[in-house]
Design a protein around this motif. Sequence first.
Motif: not given
Length: 325
Positions: A101-105, A92-99, A128-132, A263-269
């Motif tokens: 941009d959608g390339y890390t889920i 979870g920490s690794r994901l939160k601190n990833s860019k 801190d996350f988007r639930y896809i 995914a990280p929270a700020d991934v574009p819609d």
Amino acid sequence: MNLNTLGGFLKPVKFLSFSLILSLSSALVGVGISQPAGAAGFPSKPVKLIVPYRAGGGTDTMARVFAKALSGELGQPVAVVNHKGGGGAVGGSRLKNSKADGYTIMLGGDDIASYIPLVSKVDFDFSDFRYIAAVAEYQNAMIARKGAPFSTFEELVTYAKKNPGVRLAHQGGISKPFIDRFVEQSGIDAKVIGTGGGSEVAQLLLGGQIDAAYSGGAHNKNPSQWEVLGSFNANRLSGSPDKPTFKEAGYELAMPAYVVFMAPADVPDSVVKILEAALIKAAKDPDFVMIVEDRLKGPTLAIGSTELEAYMVELQGKLKTMVGN
């Protein structure tokens, strides 16, 4: 080509009518609109899929089969990377601190975001996350060894009241408070023991060192050795439809069980929309369905982001109440 020829070629272009220029401009703008901002060309490189548990476990097995199907949908390789530890907290920490941009889920349990931040010091929170998408359901159960003097929750409670000090095991994480709540609500005298996972639980049960234990799915391996007492999930288990849930047995307990993509929270819609569509399609891949339903004895799901987000918000609210947060 000489200058005269070039000049002859350019002349008509120089005197293009305003209406034609406007038409061409509109067409070019239209092309840009067809690809939402943030999603242009996505994905144009490999996608990293974090599994926050050990290699070779049930979630890892699911992820590796799913990655192949997802790669086919996205048209890019999907690389599975294990970041185990803390019941999913390291991943979870690794994901939160990833860019973002959608390339890390990440593929993992819904308790990573909904429960761990409530009880542990971690550098991430629910927001801190988007639930896809949710693609499967863990089969959380209370089990005993085959031949035990009880085969249901009710029989376990009756046995425990006649034999104070019954030994119950958890596997850490969210399984501990659920075992604790069962002991509290049933009013039994029990010794609650922590274990390192499904393999240790199996050894302790077979060796007679514990009486019953939480299982996140290990009971589906060599099922002839185990007696499923009931389901910790909100619903009955696929492999033991005759055994009640804790709630049906009279306990206000329902453990989080969804296997979710985050995914990280700020991934574009716009990127989330592309990922969601690919994940829902990949969840129906025959190889993935076979692994989950035949080998792991659980149901596959195809729940999209809108429904999943609502579920996660409700889930965290219930867990906050449970832990008194």
